[in-house]
Every structure is written in structure tokens, then in C-alpha cells.
Design a protein around this motif. Structure first.
Motif, PDB file in Angstrom:
ATOM      1  N   VAL A   1      97.116  17.582-165.738  1.00 46.86           N
ATOM      2  CA  VAL A   1      96.308  18.791-165.912  1.00 46.86           C
ATOM      3  C   VAL A   1      97.183  19.943-166.398  1.00 46.86           C
ATOM      4  CG1 VAL A   1      94.948  20.538-164.677  1.00 46.86           C
ATOM      5  CG2 VAL A   1      94.510  18.106-164.296  1.00 46.86           C
ATOM      6  N   ALA A   2      98.378  20.095-165.820  1.00 46.44           N
ATOM      7  CA  ALA A   2      99.294  21.161-166.252  1.00 46.44           C
ATOM      8  C   ALA A   2      99.732  20.956-167.705  1.00 46.44           C
ATOM      9  CB  ALA A   2     100.513  21.198-165.332  1.00 46.44           C
ATOM     10  N   GLN A   3      99.943  19.708-168.079  1.00 49.84           N
ATOM     11  CA  GLN A   3     100.327  19.415-169.462  1.00 49.84           C
ATOM     12  C   GLN A   3      99.185  19.762-170.417  1.00 49.84           C
ATOM     13  OE1 GLN A   3     101.109  15.277-170.320  1.00 49.84           O
ATOM     14  NE2 GLN A   3     102.621  15.811-171.872  1.00 49.84           N
ATOM     15  N   MET A   4      97.967  19.436-170.053  1.00 47.42           N
ATOM     16  CA  MET A   4      96.816  19.783-170.897  1.00 47.42           C
ATOM     17  C   MET A   4      96.668  21.295-171.005  1.00 47.42           C
ATOM     18  SD  MET A   4      94.109  16.787-169.646  1.00 47.42           S
ATOM     19  CE  MET A   4      92.894  17.983-169.323  1.00 47.42           C
ATOM     20  N   ALA A   5      96.780  21.983-169.882  1.00 47.02           N
ATOM     21  CA  ALA A   5      96.640  23.435-169.887  1.00 47.02           C
ATOM     22  C   ALA A   5      97.742  24.093-170.720  1.00 47.02           C
ATOM     23  CB  ALA A   5      96.664  23.972-168.459  1.00 47.02           C
ATOM     24  N   SER A   6      98.951  23.586-170.616  1.00 46.72           N
ATOM     25  CA  SER A   6     100.048  24.170-171.398  1.00 46.72           C
ATOM     26  C   SER A   6      99.846  23.945-172.895  1.00 46.72           C
ATOM     27  CB  SER A   6     101.395  23.615-170.939  1.00 46.72           C
ATOM     28  OG  SER A   6     101.507  22.243-171.214  1.00 46.72           O
ATOM     29  N   ARG A   7      99.276  22.800-173.275  1.00 46.58           N
ATOM     30  CA  ARG A   7      98.978  22.565-174.691  1.00 46.58           C
ATOM     31  C   ARG A   7      97.910  23.528-175.201  1.00 46.58           C
ATOM     32  NH1 ARG A   7      98.714  16.002-175.232  1.00 46.58           N
ATOM     33  NH2 ARG A   7     100.922  15.649-174.924  1.00 46.58           N
ATOM     34  N   TRP A   8      96.871  23.764-174.380  1.00 45.45           N
ATOM     35  CA  TRP A   8      95.808  24.681-174.787  1.00 45.45           C
ATOM     36  C   TRP A   8      96.339  26.105-174.957  1.00 45.45           C
ATOM     37  CZ3 TRP A   8      92.199  22.565-170.462  1.00 45.45           C
ATOM     38  CH2 TRP A   8      91.617  21.370-170.884  1.00 45.45           C
ATOM     39  N   MET A   9      97.350  26.455-174.142  1.00 40.60           N
ATOM     40  CA  MET A   9      97.910  27.809-174.227  1.00 40.60           C
ATOM     41  C   MET A   9      99.049  27.907-175.237  1.00 40.60           C
ATOM     42  SD  MET A   9      97.801  29.130-170.276  1.00 40.60           S
ATOM     43  CE  MET A   9      98.559  27.714-169.515  1.00 40.60           C
ATOM     44  N   GLY A  10      99.385  26.775-175.851  1.00 44.51           N
ATOM     45  CA  GLY A  10     100.454  26.777-176.837  1.00 44.51           C
ATOM     46  C   GLY A  10     101.845  26.812-176.230  1.00 44.51           C
ATOM     47  N   LEU A  11     101.963  26.406-174.980  1.00 49.53           N
ATOM     48  CA  LEU A  11     103.260  26.392-174.290  1.00 49.53           C
ATOM     49  C   LEU A  11     103.802  24.973-174.212  1.00 49.53           C
ATOM     50  CD1 LEU A  11     102.294  28.711-171.315  1.00 49.53           C
ATOM     51  CD2 LEU A  11     103.570  29.370-173.365  1.00 49.53           C
ATOM     52  N   GLN A  12     105.080  24.873-173.949  1.00 45.80           N
ATOM     53  CA  GLN A  12     105.692  23.556-173.763  1.00 45.80           C
ATOM     54  C   GLN A  12     105.870  23.277-172.278  1.00 45.80           C
ATOM     55  OE1 GLN A  12     109.400  23.373-175.914  1.00 45.80           O
ATOM     56  NE2 GLN A  12     108.435  22.107-177.477  1.00 45.80           N
ATOM     57  N   PHE A  13     105.730  22.035-171.932  1.00 43.87           N
ATOM     58  CA  PHE A  13     105.988  21.574-170.568  1.00 43.87           C
ATOM     59  C   PHE A  13     107.032  20.470-170.684  1.00 43.87           C
ATOM     60  CE2 PHE A  13     103.785  19.773-166.494  1.00 43.87           C
ATOM     61  CZ  PHE A  13     104.976  19.871-165.814  1.00 43.87           C
ATOM     62  N   PRO A  14     108.308  20.873-170.788  1.00 42.48           N
ATOM     63  CA  PRO A  14     109.348  19.858-171.011  1.00 42.48           C
ATOM     64  C   PRO A  14     109.484  18.906-169.825  1.00 42.48           C
ATOM     65  CG  PRO A  14     110.336  22.012-170.615  1.00 42.48           C
ATOM     66  CD  PRO A  14     108.854  22.212-170.666  1.00 42.48           C
ATOM     67  N   GLY A  15     109.569  17.642-170.133  1.00 46.05           N
ATOM     68  CA  GLY A  15     109.774  16.623-169.109  1.00 46.05           C
ATOM     69  C   GLY A  15     108.516  16.170-168.405  1.00 46.05           C
ATOM     70  N   SER A  16     107.354  16.612-168.856  1.00 46.78           N
ATOM     71  CA  SER A  16     106.117  16.258-168.142  1.00 46.78           C
ATOM     72  C   SER A  16     105.881  14.747-168.137  1.00 46.78           C
ATOM     73  CB  SER A  16     104.918  16.984-168.741  1.00 46.78           C
ATOM     74  OG  SER A  16     104.753  16.633-170.095  1.00 46.78           O
ATOM     75  N   ALA A  17     106.138  14.098-169.238  1.00 45.72           N
ATOM     76  CA  ALA A  17     105.960  12.638-169.290  1.00 45.72           C
ATOM     77  C   ALA A  17     106.946  11.949-168.353  1.00 45.72           C
ATOM     78  CB  ALA A  17     106.130  12.134-170.713  1.00 45.72           C
ATOM     79  N   ASP A  18     108.168  12.462-168.298  1.00 47.48           N
ATOM     80  CA  ASP A  18     109.169  11.891-167.387  1.00 47.48           C
ATOM     81  C   ASP A  18     108.744  12.081-165.937  1.00 47.48           C
ATOM     82  OD1 ASP A  18     110.783  11.151-169.518  1.00 47.48           O
ATOM     83  OD2 ASP A  18     111.937  13.013-169.463  1.00 47.48           O
ATOM     84  N   TYR A  19     108.274  13.293-165.590  1.00 45.60           N
ATOM     85  CA  TYR A  19     107.849  13.552-164.217  1.00 45.60           C
ATOM     86  C   TYR A  19     106.670  12.672-163.818  1.00 45.60           C
ATOM     87  CZ  TYR A  19     110.817  17.702-164.568  1.00 45.60           C
ATOM     88  OH  TYR A  19     111.875  18.543-164.742  1.00 45.60           O
ATOM     89  N   ALA A  20     105.733  12.479-164.737  1.00 45.73           N
ATOM     90  CA  ALA A  20     104.599  11.598-164.451  1.00 45.73           C
ATOM     91  C   ALA A  20     105.084  10.166-164.224  1.00 45.73           C
ATOM     92  CB  ALA A  20     103.587  11.645-165.584  1.00 45.73           C
ATOM     93  N   GLY A  21     106.054   9.733-165.004  1.00 44.23           N
ATOM     94  CA  GLY A  21     106.632   8.402-164.816  1.00 44.23           C
ATOM     95  C   GLY A  21     107.348   8.266-163.486  1.00 44.23           C
ATOM     96  N   TYR A  22     108.098   9.300-163.103  1.00 51.27           N
ATOM     97  CA  TYR A  22     108.773   9.270-161.796  1.00 51.27           C
ATOM     98  C   TYR A  22     107.756   9.177-160.668  1.00 51.27           C
ATOM     99  CZ  TYR A  22     112.743  11.202-164.487  1.00 51.27           C
ATOM    100  OH  TYR A  22     113.726  11.435-165.403  1.00 51.27           O
ATOM    101  N   CYS A  23     106.677   9.945-160.792  1.00 53.61           N
ATOM    102  CA  CYS A  23     105.635   9.931-159.757  1.00 53.61           C
ATOM    103  C   CYS A  23     104.931   8.576-159.708  1.00 53.61           C
ATOM    104  CB  CYS A  23     104.626  11.044-160.001  1.00 53.61           C
ATOM    105  SG  CYS A  23     105.274  12.689-159.660  1.00 53.61           S
TER     106      CYS A  23
END
Length: 189
Positions: free
Chosen positions: A46-68
């Protein structure tokens, strides 16, 4: 049976029930932690989607999801084992009956416990090595790898404890892990 013998029996029974309650609590807590990691995956997505809509980057989100996801998977192992929700291929066990089935059940649990123990040992050593050499992830976030690896190690240890618990109960005749009446509701096909 004398009064002295009866008083000696009570603490043993109480300690067994206390140990049983402790192990069941450990398995339940492990399942709860797995569920929390699944919720963390949802939060990250959800945070990754929201950051894309706002034009922001969420570095490492895919990695964090994988760790989780890895943490959730390993923490869920003991819980699902004790809820009889693991997928078991028991073609041979379904054919064999009586004492031969019990022997095969013990053999299967013994091999599984040894393999899970090796996995837990290797996971702990991996955490130690990553911490010692200051290993970090390849992504932009540069997460120290021993942190997500710790969840895998802890989950592996709890799973090994659960398998050892099942093995001991089966050896003592208190449990038949592969009995047909022990199945998850809705498993009938």
C-alpha cells in the motif's frame, strides 16, 4: 500407592502440562508473528502504491516485502505443523498399517527433525557470518542482511522444536502425526 509417591507424581504432571502449554504458546506466538509479517507486506504494498501516486520513491520496498515474506513463511512453519496444515505426501503410509506404520512415522519424523535441525544450524551460522562481515543488501536501502536472516533462523529453530516435540510425543505413544483423523477442516476432496 503411598502419599509420598502421589506427591512426587503431581509435580511431574504439572511440569508436563506447563511444558505443553509453553510449547503450544510458542507455536501460537510464532503463527501470530507470521500473520504480522503478512500484514507488513500489505502495508509495504500500500505504501509503495501511495508513493507512486504521489510521484515519490520508496527505495527497497520490493526487498522489504521479500524479507517479510521469508519471515512469514518461516515463522508459520511450526504453527501450521501443529494445526496439521502441512501438505504431506503419505502414499506409502496410507498403505502400511499397524507397527510398520508407526515405525515409518517415527522414521519420517526423525529425518524431518534432523533436516530441520540442520537448516536451523545453517541459518544461525548464516546470520553470524553476515553480521561478522557486515554484509548488506544489494538494493538502495543497504539493509544489514543479518536482520532479515534472523527471522529465518528463529523460525527454523521453532520449527525444529515443533518437529522434535512431535517426534517425542510419537515415540511416547501420545501422538500419531499422520493419522487420518488428524486433518485440517475442509481438506476432504
Amino acid at each position: 500407592m503411598t502419599t509420598e509417591t502421589m506427591t512426587r507424581e503431581k509435580p511431574r504432571t504439572a511440569s508436563k502440562s506447563l511444558l505443553r502449554k509453553g510449547l503450544d504458546t510458542l507455536y501460537l506466538a510464532s503463527g501470530a508473528v507470521a500473520a504480522l509479517f503478512l500484514l507488513a507486506i500489505l502495508g509495504i504494498i500500500v505504501a509503495q502504491m501511495a508513493s507512486r501516486w504521489m510521484g515519490l520513491q520508496f527505495p527497497g520496498s520490493a526487498d522489504y516485502a521479500g524479507y517479510c515474506m521469508a519471515a512469514s513463511s518461516f515463522f508459520a512453519l511450526a504453527y501450521t505443523l501443529n494445526r496439521n496444515a502441512h501438505i504431506r505426501v503419505s502414499l506409502i503410509l496410507n498403505i502400511v498399517k499397524g507397527k510398520a506404520r508407526r515405525v515409518m512415522d517415527i522414521w519420517c519424523l526423525s529425518v524431518a527433525t534432523l533436516l530441520a535441525g540442520y537448516l536451523a544450524w545453517f541459518a544461525i551460522r548464516n546470520v553470524q557470518l553476515s553480521h561478522m562481515i557486515h554484509d548488506i543488501s544489494q538494493g538502495q536501502d543497504a539493509t544489514p542482511l543479518w536482520i532479515p536472516q534472523s527471522a529465518i533462523a528463529i523460525g527454523s529453530v521453532i520449527f525444529t522444536i515443533a518437529l522434535l516435540d512431535h517426534l517425542i510425543r510419537t515415540l511416547m505413544g501420545h501422538d500419531d502425526t499422520f493419522a487420518e483423523e488428524h486433518h485440517v477442516e475442509g481438506e476432504e476432496f
